[in-house]
Design a protein around this motif. Structure first.
Motif, PDB file in Angstrom:
ATOM      1  N   GLN A 167       0.795  -1.232   0.000  1.00 11.86           N
ATOM      2  CA  GLN A 167       0.000   0.000   0.000  1.00 11.86           C
ATOM      3  C   GLN A 167       0.822   1.273   0.000  1.00 11.86           C
ATOM      4  N   GLY A 168       2.117   1.169   0.258  1.00  9.74           N
ATOM      5  CA  GLY A 168       2.925   2.361   0.436  1.00  9.74           C
ATOM      6  C   GLY A 168       2.935   2.777   1.896  1.00  9.74           C
ATOM      7  N   PRO A 169       3.723   3.810   2.235  1.00  9.41           N
ATOM      8  CA  PRO A 169       3.839   4.220   3.642  1.00  9.41           C
ATOM      9  C   PRO A 169       2.543   4.809   4.169  1.00  9.41           C
ATOM     10  N   GLY A 170       2.356   4.677   5.459  1.00 10.25           N
ATOM     11  CA  GLY A 170       1.165   5.208   6.101  1.00 10.25           C
ATOM     12  C   GLY A 170       1.263   5.022   7.603  1.00 10.25           C
ATOM     13  N   THR A 171       0.210   5.396   8.303  1.00 12.30           N
ATOM     14  CA  THR A 171       0.212   5.383   9.763  1.00 12.30           C
ATOM     15  C   THR A 171       0.566   4.026  10.339  1.00 12.30           C
ATOM     16  N   GLU A 172      -0.015   2.959   9.754  1.00 17.46           N
ATOM     17  CA  GLU A 172       0.225   1.614  10.275  1.00 17.46           C
ATOM     18  C   GLU A 172       1.669   1.184  10.050  1.00 17.46           C
ATOM     19  N   VAL A 173       2.256   1.541   8.937  1.00 16.05           N
ATOM     20  CA  VAL A 173       3.659   1.216   8.669  1.00 16.05           C
ATOM     21  C   VAL A 173       4.548   1.915   9.684  1.00 16.05           C
ATOM     22  N   TYR A 174       4.327   3.217   9.867  1.00 14.33           N
ATOM     23  CA  TYR A 174       5.135   3.978  10.813  1.00 14.33           C
ATOM     24  C   TYR A 174       4.997   3.422  12.238  1.00 14.33           C
ATOM     25  N   LYS A 175       3.778   3.038  12.600  1.00 17.05           N
ATOM     26  CA  LYS A 175       3.505   2.596  13.976  1.00 17.05           C
ATOM     27  C   LYS A 175       4.429   1.464  14.392  1.00 17.05           C
ATOM     28  N   TYR A 176       4.545   0.433  13.553  1.00 18.66           N
ATOM     29  CA  TYR A 176       5.286  -0.751  13.974  1.00 18.66           C
ATOM     30  C   TYR A 176       6.794  -0.559  13.901  1.00 18.66           C
ATOM     31  N   VAL A 177       7.253   0.297  13.021  1.00 21.01           N
ATOM     32  CA  VAL A 177       8.678   0.628  13.022  1.00 21.01           C
ATOM     33  C   VAL A 177       8.999   1.499  14.236  1.00 21.01           C
ATOM     34  N   ASP A 178       8.110   2.437  14.537  1.00 19.88           N
ATOM     35  CA  ASP A 178       8.362   3.358  15.649  1.00 19.88           C
ATOM     36  C   ASP A 178       8.326   2.659  17.009  1.00 19.88           C
ATOM     37  N   LEU A 179       7.541   1.600  17.140  1.00 19.57           N
ATOM     38  CA  LEU A 179       7.553   0.832  18.386  1.00 19.57           C
ATOM     39  C   LEU A 179       8.942   0.277  18.677  1.00 19.57           C
ATOM     40  N   ILE A 180       9.592  -0.215  17.651  1.00 21.32           N
ATOM     41  CA  ILE A 180      10.936  -0.771  17.805  1.00 21.32           C
ATOM     42  C   ILE A 180      11.947   0.344  18.057  1.00 21.32           C
ATOM     43  N   ARG A 181      11.811   1.444  17.344  1.00 20.77           N
ATOM     44  CA  ARG A 181      12.714   2.580  17.549  1.00 20.77           C
ATOM     45  C   ARG A 181      12.591   3.128  18.966  1.00 20.77           C
ATOM     46  N   ALA A 182      11.371   3.167  19.499  1.00 25.51           N
ATOM     47  CA  ALA A 182      11.175   3.704  20.846  1.00 25.51           C
ATOM     48  C   ALA A 182      11.892   2.833  21.879  1.00 25.51           C
ATOM     49  N   ARG A 183      11.813   1.512  21.717  1.00 29.04           N
ATOM     50  CA  ARG A 183      12.518   0.625  22.640  1.00 29.04           C
ATOM     51  C   ARG A 183      14.032   0.848  22.566  1.00 29.04           C
ATOM     52  N   ALA A 184      14.502   1.226  21.373  1.00 32.49           N
ATOM     53  CA  ALA A 184      15.931   1.483  21.179  1.00 32.49           C
ATOM     54  C   ALA A 184      16.330   2.902  21.561  1.00 32.49           C
ATOM     55  N   GLY A 185      15.399   3.660  22.126  1.00 31.79           N
ATOM     56  CA  GLY A 185      15.718   5.001  22.594  1.00 31.79           C
ATOM     57  C   GLY A 185      15.758   6.058  21.512  1.00 31.79           C
ATOM     58  N   LEU A 186      15.064   5.824  20.386  1.00 31.94           N
ATOM     59  CA  LEU A 186      15.072   6.758  19.266  1.00 31.94           C
ATOM     60  C   LEU A 186      13.719   7.444  19.106  1.00 31.94           C
ATOM     61  N   LYS A 187      13.743   8.614  18.470  1.00 28.36           N
ATOM     62  CA  LYS A 187      12.503   9.322  18.163  1.00 28.36           C
ATOM     63  C   LYS A 187      11.809   8.653  16.982  1.00 28.36           C
ATOM     64  N   ASP A 188      10.577   9.037  16.754  1.00 27.37           N
ATOM     65  CA  ASP A 188       9.804   8.440  15.671  1.00 27.37           C
ATOM     66  C   ASP A 188      10.391   8.814  14.312  1.00 27.37           C
ATOM     67  N   LEU A 189      10.028   8.047  13.303  1.00 28.16           N
ATOM     68  CA  LEU A 189      10.562   8.229  11.950  1.00 28.16           C
ATOM     69  C   LEU A 189      10.370   9.641  11.422  1.00 28.16           C
ATOM     70  N   LYS A 190       9.154  10.103  11.472  1.00 33.37           N
ATOM     71  CA  LYS A 190       8.842  11.394  10.851  1.00 33.37           C
ATOM     72  C   LYS A 190       9.647  12.515  11.501  1.00 33.37           C
ATOM     73  N   THR A 191       9.725  12.501  12.815  1.00 36.26           N
ATOM     74  CA  THR A 191      10.472  13.548  13.524  1.00 36.26           C
ATOM     75  C   THR A 191      11.964  13.457  13.210  1.00 36.26           C
ATOM     76  N   SER A 192      12.509  12.252  13.256  1.00 34.77           N
ATOM     77  CA  SER A 192      13.953  12.082  13.031  1.00 34.77           C
ATOM     78  C   SER A 192      14.349  12.549  11.637  1.00 34.77           C
ATOM     79  N   TRP A 193      13.593  12.125  10.630  1.00 37.12           N
ATOM     80  CA  TRP A 193      13.985  12.486   9.264  1.00 37.12           C
ATOM     81  C   TRP A 193      13.728  13.957   8.958  1.00 37.12           C
ATOM     82  N   SER A 194      12.625  14.482   9.437  1.00 34.55           N
ATOM     83  CA  SER A 194      12.336  15.891   9.134  1.00 34.55           C
ATOM     84  C   SER A 194      13.295  16.838   9.848  1.00 34.55           C
ATOM     85  N   THR A 195      13.823  16.410  10.995  1.00 33.87           N
ATOM     86  CA  THR A 195      14.695  17.277  11.793  1.00 33.87           C
ATOM     87  C   THR A 195      16.167  17.139  11.429  1.00 33.87           C
ATOM     88  N   TYR A 196      16.609  15.911  11.147  1.00 37.02           N
ATOM     89  CA  TYR A 196      18.047  15.675  11.043  1.00 37.02           C
ATOM     90  C   TYR A 196      18.547  15.204   9.687  1.00 37.02           C
TER      91      TYR A 196
END
Length: 618
Positions: free
Chosen positions: A490-519
């Motif tokens: 389907q392409g990227p969307g809320t559900e795609v971001y959700k499950y990647v961000d769950l793993i990133r949060a456990r690893a101490g990282l910010k969500d995808l959208k924030t990380s890429w838009s900021t850095y």
């Protein structure tokens, strides 16, 4: 019904075979206790995952390197695969396992003292194993013969000379077996002391998800490189047109598996310091959460672990950096070495690739820098090490050891006093460096991730190792498979971001959208399918590093030709000064061609059965 031994491994033996198990098959199914032994025999063919002796995914690619004489599968990484006695050949043992599964399924109804519910469960377990053994073969060899039932003794030579089935038929049969197995499997193991390692319904659904993602991936879905691979009857063995429906089916299977796993209480593991002797900072808790998601047995994230992998303790010994310990002739010597490219794969502290982070000095990464007190939980304060080692994400420090890096574990956790933190000294003839008796890292890096943090150094000759069954499926793996399948469908969307961000949060990282838009220098990357595909791939390679996943992922994505044609690099280990040590050196120049995506079928098997056409290029 009488059966023959698996003659698929060498059909020319057919006329010589006297099935030595015929006399015992009837006895094996005369009572429950005997049938249960045969059930466990079906489990016994599980590959010993995570071991250097039986798992090509450990050192058969580019993730880990070792001393050639110490790791047989390194020959595969070095391009020495062959069709006469292929490296890591699993053709015969997997088909032997399938044979025994068929014997079990054909005879289990003869057991008189077996309750119906238990009979159905055992049948489901064996169908699951039969599916897994077929899947293991498909990943290695591509299209394979499907052995749905064993041949009778009366079978003639022509019946024995089986054909390779089209790859879609292989995947369809594997998923059919899993669908048949799942309903009769228990939701959870109620008696871990007696049943740990046996399969459950969450395991079956999760394996189905992985099978369908594999089937939808470019190696198997529209792979035109395999257009000329045809069966002995001239039929094509690969589909040549990519199917979006395969990704849709894979996404649905992943979500079904996730829902069931979570309903049974599975969740991403987070370390609980409630019973910790020392007070820990959030930094160390995050690192222990990352490491223990693999190395703490039966933790909340483990869907399926392989209890047949009984040598994980030895793997920890040859991975550990500790100097000078000799246990029963085995030293802890850090010889299983992550490569420099893997060290560069992990994100910056801002959660984006280091070559994209506009605040990170990518061009100067091989220079040196002195650690200050603020770095002390990752790098020893006052130590000079590569700039590459600074300002990286927590998974970098949790998974990798390096010169100057702090190595949590071995029984000491007092992060309030930096002098009590174990750290690595890796330059020439230093305590963990090259030039001393025994083995050593060959790249300058060490594994931390696979080493249980409770392993304890008691004295100079005593290193206590805590074993754990090697994880085959973790919830984080399933989350990333779902994100990948959904992005492809389907392409990227809320559900795609959700499950990647769950793993990133456990690893101490910010969500995808924030990380890429900021850095990131490419802030739109998560917003399109190609960009999100690249992100998901890197997330998988980081999150599942050193877990026998990269080897298979690069293949199914058809990325091996890009990744495995780059040199294996490390630091200049024969140097004593900072500037000289931190010069990149080539350990080995790898090469990988299209033919290497699949194992060759052994010449012995081809000679015995000309219907088994050889894989292309071999």
């Amino acid at each position: 019904m009488l059966v023959v031994l698996t003659v698929i491994s060498s059909c020319k033996k057919f006329l010589d075979v006297v099935p030595d198990n015929i006399a015992t098959i009837d006895n094996a199914f005369t009572m429950r206790s005997q049938a249960q032994k045969f059930l466990f025999t079906c489990y016994s063919f599980m590959p010993k995952s995570g071991t250097l002796a039986d798992d090509p995914a450990m050192v058969g690619g580019d993730e880990l390197w070792s001393i050639p004489e110490r790791a047989a599968f390194l020959d595969m990484a070095m391009g020495f695969q062959r069709k006469i006695d292929p490296l890591g050949d699993r053709w015969t043992p997997m088909y032997q396992g399938i044979r025994d599964c068929n014997i079990f399924l054909e005879n289990i109804d003869n057991v008189p003292d077996l309750k119906t519910e238990e009979r159905l469960r055992w049948i489901a377990e064996v169908k699951f194993l039969k599916a897994f053994y077929h899947f293991s073969l498909v990943r290695m060899y591509g299209p394979i013969p499907l052995i749905k039932t064993n041949l009778p003794i009366s079978a003639d030579v022509n019946q024995v000379k089986v054909f390779r089935e089209p790859v879609d038929s292989c995947f369809n049969y594997i998923t059919q077996l899993l669908d048949e197995a799942a309903p009769a499997l228990p939701l959870t193991i109620l008696s871990p002391s007696t049943e740990a390692g046996r399969t459950t319904r969450p395991i079956a659904l999760s394996l189905k998800a992985k099978v369908l993602v594999t089937a939808a991936s470019p190696l198997f879905n529209g792979n035109t490189d395999q257009a000329n691979l045809k069966g002995a009857d001239g039929a094509s063995l690969f589909n040549l047109t990519p199917s979006l429906a395969k990704w849709e089916a894979a996404a649905a299977a992943c979500k079904e598996a996730i829902d069931l796993c979570e309903a049974q209480g599975l969740k991403l593991y987070k370390y609980n310091p409630a019973f910790q002797q020392y007070a820990l900072t959030d930094t160390i808790i995050t690192q222990l959460s990352i490491r223990n998601s693999v190395a703490e047995k039966w933790n909340s994230e483990i869907i399926w672990a392989n209890t047949q992998s009984t040598t994980v303790g030895l793997q920890q010994l040859v991975s550990t950096w500790w100097d000078g310990l000799y246990l029963d002739g085995t030293t802890t010597r850090g010889e299983l070495s992550p490569t420099l490219k893997i060290a560069e794969m992990f994100y910056s502290q801002n959660g984006v690739p280091i070559n994209e982070d506009k605040t990170w000095d990518y061009s100067g990464r091989y220079g040196v820098r002195t650690a200050v007190n603020a770095d002390k939980l990752y790098i020893r304060s006052g130590y000079v090490t590569a700039k590459l080692h600074f300002d990286r994400e927590p998974r970098f420090y949790a998974d990798l050891g390096f010169d100057g890096g702090v190595f949590y574990g071995q029984g000491r956790y007092d992060d309030k006093n930096a002098s009590n933190l174990f750290y690595i000294e890796g330059k020439f003839k230093q305590k963990n460096g090259k030039g001393k008796y025994g083995f050593n890292t060959v790249t300058g890096y060490y594994i931390k991730k696979l080493i249980n943090f409770q392993n304890v150094v008691n004295n100079s000759n005593d290193y206590s190792v805590i074993d754990y069954p090697y994880p085959l499926l973790r919830l984080s793996d399933l989350y990333l498979l779902y994100a990948e399948a959904l992005n492809e469908a389907q392409g990227p969307g809320t559900e795609v971001y959700k499950y990647v961000d769950l793993i990133r949060a456990r690893a101490g990282l910010k969500d995808l959208k924030t990380s890429w838009s900021t850095y990131s220098t490419n802030p739109e990357k998560p917003n399109n399918q190609d960009g999100m595909r690249a992100i998901i791939k890197q997330e998988r390679l980081i999150e599942l590093s050193f877990e026998s996943q990269r080897f298979w992922d690069l293949r199914r994505w058809k990325d091996s030709e890009r990744e495995l044609n780059n040199p294996i690099k490390g630091w200049d280990l024969s140097q004593t000064t900072d500037a000289a040590y931190y010069r990149t050196t080539v350990v080995f120049n790898q090469s990988f061609g299209t033919k290497d995506y699949f194992w060759p079928i052994s010449d012995n098997n081809i000679t015995g059965n000309r219907n088994l056409v050889q894989n292309l290029g071999w």
